[in-house]
Scaffold this active site. Structure first.
Site, PDB file in Angstrom:
ATOM      1  N   LYS A  19       0.836  -1.216   0.000  1.00 18.83           N
ATOM      2  CA  LYS A  19       0.000   0.000   0.000  1.00 18.83           C
ATOM      3  C   LYS A  19       0.868   1.262   0.000  1.00 18.83           C
ATOM      4  CE  LYS A  19      -1.753  -1.556   3.841  1.00 18.83           C
ATOM      5  NZ  LYS A  19      -1.222  -2.931   3.878  1.00 18.83           N
ATOM      6  N   HIS A  44       4.739   0.713   6.394  1.00 18.91           N
ATOM      7  CA  HIS A  44       4.561   0.963   4.959  1.00 18.91           C
ATOM      8  C   HIS A  44       5.899   1.360   4.344  1.00 18.91           C
ATOM      9  CE1 HIS A  44      -0.027   1.770   5.533  1.00 18.91           C
ATOM     10  NE2 HIS A  44       0.354   0.573   5.914  1.00 18.91           N
TER      11      HIS A  44
HETATM   12  P1  GDP Z   1       2.359  -2.197   3.073  1.00 20.43           P
HETATM   13  O1  GDP Z   1       2.259  -2.420   4.538  1.00 20.43           O
HETATM   14  O2  GDP Z   1       1.140  -2.640   2.345  1.00 20.43           O
HETATM   15  O3  GDP Z   1       2.747  -0.791   2.714  1.00 20.43           O
HETATM   16  O4  GDP Z   1       3.525  -3.144   2.574  1.00 20.43           O
HETATM   17  P2  GDP Z   1       4.967  -3.386   3.290  1.00 20.43           P
HETATM   18  O5  GDP Z   1       5.800  -2.211   3.049  1.00 20.43           O
HETATM   19  O6  GDP Z   1       4.797  -3.847   4.679  1.00 20.43           O
HETATM   20  O7  GDP Z   1       5.453  -4.670   2.505  1.00 20.43           O
HETATM   21  C1  GDP Z   1       5.581  -4.686   1.129  1.00 20.43           C
HETATM   22  C2  GDP Z   1       7.035  -5.005   0.788  1.00 20.43           C
HETATM   23  O8  GDP Z   1       7.120  -5.348  -0.580  1.00 20.43           O
HETATM   24  C3  GDP Z   1       7.955  -3.819   0.961  1.00 20.43           C
HETATM   25  O9  GDP Z   1       9.223  -4.288   1.343  1.00 20.43           O
HETATM   26  C4  GDP Z   1       8.005  -3.207  -0.432  1.00 20.43           C
HETATM   27  O10 GDP Z   1       9.208  -2.482  -0.663  1.00 20.43           O
HETATM   28  C5  GDP Z   1       7.950  -4.420  -1.282  1.00 20.43           C
HETATM   29  N1  GDP Z   1       7.326  -4.280  -2.595  1.00 20.43           N
HETATM   30  C6  GDP Z   1       6.263  -3.532  -2.975  1.00 20.43           C
HETATM   31  N2  GDP Z   1       5.939  -3.784  -4.263  1.00 20.43           N
HETATM   32  C7  GDP Z   1       6.804  -4.710  -4.707  1.00 20.43           C
HETATM   33  C8  GDP Z   1       6.975  -5.407  -5.935  1.00 20.43           C
HETATM   34  O11 GDP Z   1       6.237  -5.234  -6.899  1.00 20.43           O
HETATM   35  N3  GDP Z   1       7.976  -6.332  -5.996  1.00 20.43           N
HETATM   36  C9  GDP Z   1       8.816  -6.573  -4.944  1.00 20.43           C
HETATM   37  N4  GDP Z   1       9.769  -7.487  -5.108  1.00 20.43           N
HETATM   38  N5  GDP Z   1       8.685  -5.934  -3.775  1.00 20.43           N
HETATM   39  C10 GDP Z   1       7.682  -5.034  -3.647  1.00 20.43           C
HETATM   40  P1  IMO Z   2       0.337  -2.937   7.271  1.00 19.49           P
HETATM   41  O1  IMO Z   2      -0.392  -1.620   7.291  1.00 19.49           O
HETATM   42  C1  IMO Z   2       0.407  -7.128   8.436  1.00 19.49           C
HETATM   43  C2  IMO Z   2      -1.570  -8.210  12.186  1.00 19.49           C
HETATM   44  C3  IMO Z   2      -0.684  -8.681  13.304  1.00 19.49           C
HETATM   45  C4  IMO Z   2      -1.645  -9.601  14.043  1.00 19.49           C
HETATM   46  C5  IMO Z   2      -2.967  -8.887  13.904  1.00 19.49           C
HETATM   47  C6  IMO Z   2      -3.343  -8.017  15.095  1.00 19.49           C
HETATM   48  O2  IMO Z   2       1.812  -2.799   7.294  1.00 19.49           O
HETATM   49  O3  IMO Z   2      -0.165  -3.806   6.188  1.00 19.49           O
HETATM   50  P2  IMO Z   2      -2.485  -5.707  16.061  1.00 19.49           P
HETATM   51  O4  IMO Z   2      -1.111  -5.231  16.385  1.00 19.49           O
HETATM   52  O5  IMO Z   2      -3.188  -4.881  15.055  1.00 19.49           O
HETATM   53  O6  IMO Z   2      -3.306  -5.950  17.286  1.00 19.49           O
HETATM   54  O7  IMO Z   2      -2.251  -7.166  15.421  1.00 19.49           O
HETATM   55  O8  IMO Z   2      -2.860  -8.050  12.756  1.00 19.49           O
HETATM   56  N1  IMO Z   2      -1.197  -6.881  11.624  1.00 19.49           N
HETATM   57  C7  IMO Z   2      -0.596  -6.717  10.441  1.00 19.49           C
HETATM   58  N2  IMO Z   2      -0.139  -7.621   9.559  1.00 19.49           N
HETATM   59  N3  IMO Z   2       0.501  -5.815   8.148  1.00 19.49           N
HETATM   60  C8  IMO Z   2       0.021  -4.885   9.015  1.00 19.49           C
HETATM   61  O9  IMO Z   2      -0.036  -3.585   8.711  1.00 19.49           O
HETATM   62  C9  IMO Z   2      -0.513  -5.326  10.248  1.00 19.49           C
HETATM   63  N4  IMO Z   2      -1.048  -4.703  11.315  1.00 19.49           N
HETATM   64  C10 IMO Z   2      -1.463  -5.666  12.145  1.00 19.49           C
HETATM   65  O10 IMO Z   2       0.436  -9.360  12.808  1.00 19.49           O
HETATM   66  O11 IMO Z   2      -1.744 -10.822  13.370  1.00 19.49           O
HETATM   67 MG    MG Z   3       3.320  -3.383   6.077  1.00 16.85          MG
END
Ligand code: GDP
Ligand code: IMO
Ligand code: MG
Length: 432
Positions: A19, A44
């Site tokens: 996201k 994120h």
């Molecule tokens: P969010 O919580 O939804 O913002 O996602 P996170 O940042 O926790 O996890 C997504 C991970 O995937 C991050 O390390 C990003 O840099 C990475 N990422 C996002 N899009 C891509 C993609 O298209 N390919 C790869 N290999 N990594 C990606």
């Molecule tokens: P983003 O925004 C992935 C999961 C936790 C746990 C459950 C409850 O980066 O996608 P909490 O701390 O909210 O009480 O945990 O939800 N969890 C997530 N998993 N990405 C997240 O956020 C999360 N935020 C909470 O691992 O299973």
């Molecule tokens: Mg995340």
């Protein structure tokens, strides 16, 4: 000027779909970027110019000058974590107080909320949720119980006494749970040291514009300004519709935008649903397509699937179409964004689950947590593309097998995949 609507980016799976990357990618088209729920349980990740940035509370539009970032009323704020994020941004030459406003109605995560979260997880033993232990559950509990502290309270002369009253209630609860408070640490600090650092964070928050953000957003829409709402967690972690009780404590679906920003349902515009080309989950709870074998390990390795907030290894599995239909329905998705297709580059065969089988019945309905234990899965196999996506910039240049995979998903979901992500960097994005 014509009145505008709030567009939304949110996750369709169990979080970490990418996201943050897409909020950053789409920010140039918007004036205001607003978080509407969740708190520092989110992590994120944004990547550009060879640098990776991880945000927890601050919206992912913060790197764009001239844009307003807003922490909405539905968000939970831990003053210490927020202060840490602010300091990191300052080191990178970004001054968040010039670009960010905070809702006066956002609730505060107290240090004792974090301790309660840890205590509750500990008391659940093997049935623990696998919370990020950031205090999310206990803080939303206090919000619903109408005894929480809100950002506007920090402006009150009675703030400290309100704080101490709630803290005392929490300490009593911890004593009742026989929790060992004396040796507990938060972020490698003693509880007292953490509390001091948290109070410094509260002082930092006073440098920000604290506003009635529901008026701010609605005035902006009336003026035709463009607003993008940034979801946290994923639709399958929604407190109502997720795999309860293994969920977070907020509405992570589009409905959360209305209550988390003060926006009427009729003012929701596009809804971008982000999903990975496979599935991951951190923490406990059902995950029908989870892989426990070498293929799962390979997804984790290729996808670098370790939590952005806690560093925990993420559970990995194949794409789950019925779960995706469910999220698309709940969110009213208008456009799909698929991320991490590149992670599948070296797979000879890609699988996707196209239905659950309960007894002798095949169904497309997302099962309840109890039913999950008894379901079998129906899979479709598709050939992999076995080639790198490096340097590809148009949809037409993508390997045919990947296009077939994506078009199969489009046909099944009846939604267009508007954006294909081929890597973590901002530039590794194919707009259709
Ligand atoms: P969010 O919580 O939804 O913002 O996602 P996170 O940042 O926790 O996890 C997504 C991970 O995937 C991050 O390390 C990003 O840099 C990475 N990422 C996002 N899009 C891509 C993609 O298209 N390919 C790869 N290999 N990594 C990606
Ligand atoms: P983003 O925004 C992935 C999961 C936790 C746990 C459950 C409850 O980066 O996608 P909490 O701390 O909210 O009480 O945990 O939800 N969890 C997530 N998993 N990405 C997240 O956020 C999360 N935020 C909470 O691992 O299973
Ligand atoms: Mg995340």
């Amino acid at each position: 000027m014509e009145k505008s609507k709030v567009d939304v980016i949110l996750g369709l799976q169990w979080g970490d779909e990418g996201k943050g990357k897409f909020v950053d990618v789409l920010t140039p088209k918007y004036d205001i970027i607003a978080r509407f729920q969740g708190g520092p349980n989110a992590g994120h990740t944004l990547e550009f110019n060879g640098t990776k940035h991880v945000l927890h509370t601050i919206p992912s539009g913060i790197f764009h000058p001239e844009k307003v970032n807003l922490i909405g009323n539905g968000v939970l704020i831990d003053a210490y974590i927020l202060m840490k994020e602010i300091s990191l941004l300052r080191e990178k030459g970004v001054e968040p107080s010039e670009r960010m406003k905070i809702s006066d109605k956002a609730n505060l995560i107290l240090p004792t909320h974090r301790i309660l979260d840890a205590a509750m997880e500990q008391s659940k033993g093997a049935a623990k949720i696998g919370s990020t232990v950031k205090g999310i559950g206990p803080t939303y509990t206090d919000k619903a119980a109408r005894c929480g502290l809100r950002v506007k309270d920090i402006l009150s002369p009675n703030f400290i006494s309100k704080y101490e009253k709630l803290r005392a209630q929490h300490i009593q609860m911890l004593k009742d749970m026989h929790f060992d408070l004396a040796s507990h640490q938060i972020e490698n600090m003693s509880v007292d040291a953490y509390e001091e650092a948290w109070m410094a964070g509260i002082e930092e928050m006073r440098h920000f514009e604290i506003i009635q953000s529901e008026y701010y957003i609605n005035d902006a829409l009336a003026k035709g300004l463009k607003v993008l709402a940034e979801g946290a967690q994923g639709s399958l972690l929604d407190v109502d519709f997720g795999s309860y009780p293994f969920v977070t404590s907020s509405n992570t679906t589009t409905a959360g935008v209305c209550s988390g920003l003060g926006v009427a349902p009729s003012n929701i515009g596009k809804v971008y649903g982000v999903f990975k080309a496979y599935c991951t989950r951190v923490g406990s709870g059902p995950f029908p397509t989870e892989l426990f074998d070498a293929e799962g390990d390979k997804l984790r390795k290729e996808g670098r699937e370790f939590g952005s907030t806690t560093g925990r290894p993420r559970r990995c599995g194949w794409l789950d179409l019925p779960a995706l239909y469910y999220a698309i329905m709940l969110d009213g998705v208008t456009d799909l964004i698929v991320t991490k297709s590149d992670v599948l580059n070296t797979f000879e065969r890609i699988r996707l689950c196209d239905g659950y089988v309960l007894g002798d019945k095949k169904m497309n309905v997302f099962p309840s947590t109890d039913e999950m234990e008894n379901i079998d899965l129906s899979y479709i196999d598709m050939p992999g593309w076995e080639t790198s996506l490096e340097g590809l910039t148009s949809y037409e240049s993508l390997p045919q097998a990947l296009r077939t995979y994506l078009e199969f998903i489009e046909n099944k979901t009846k939604k267009k995949i508007s954006i294909v992500s081929t890597g973590p960097d901002r530039s590794q994005t194919i707009l259709r």
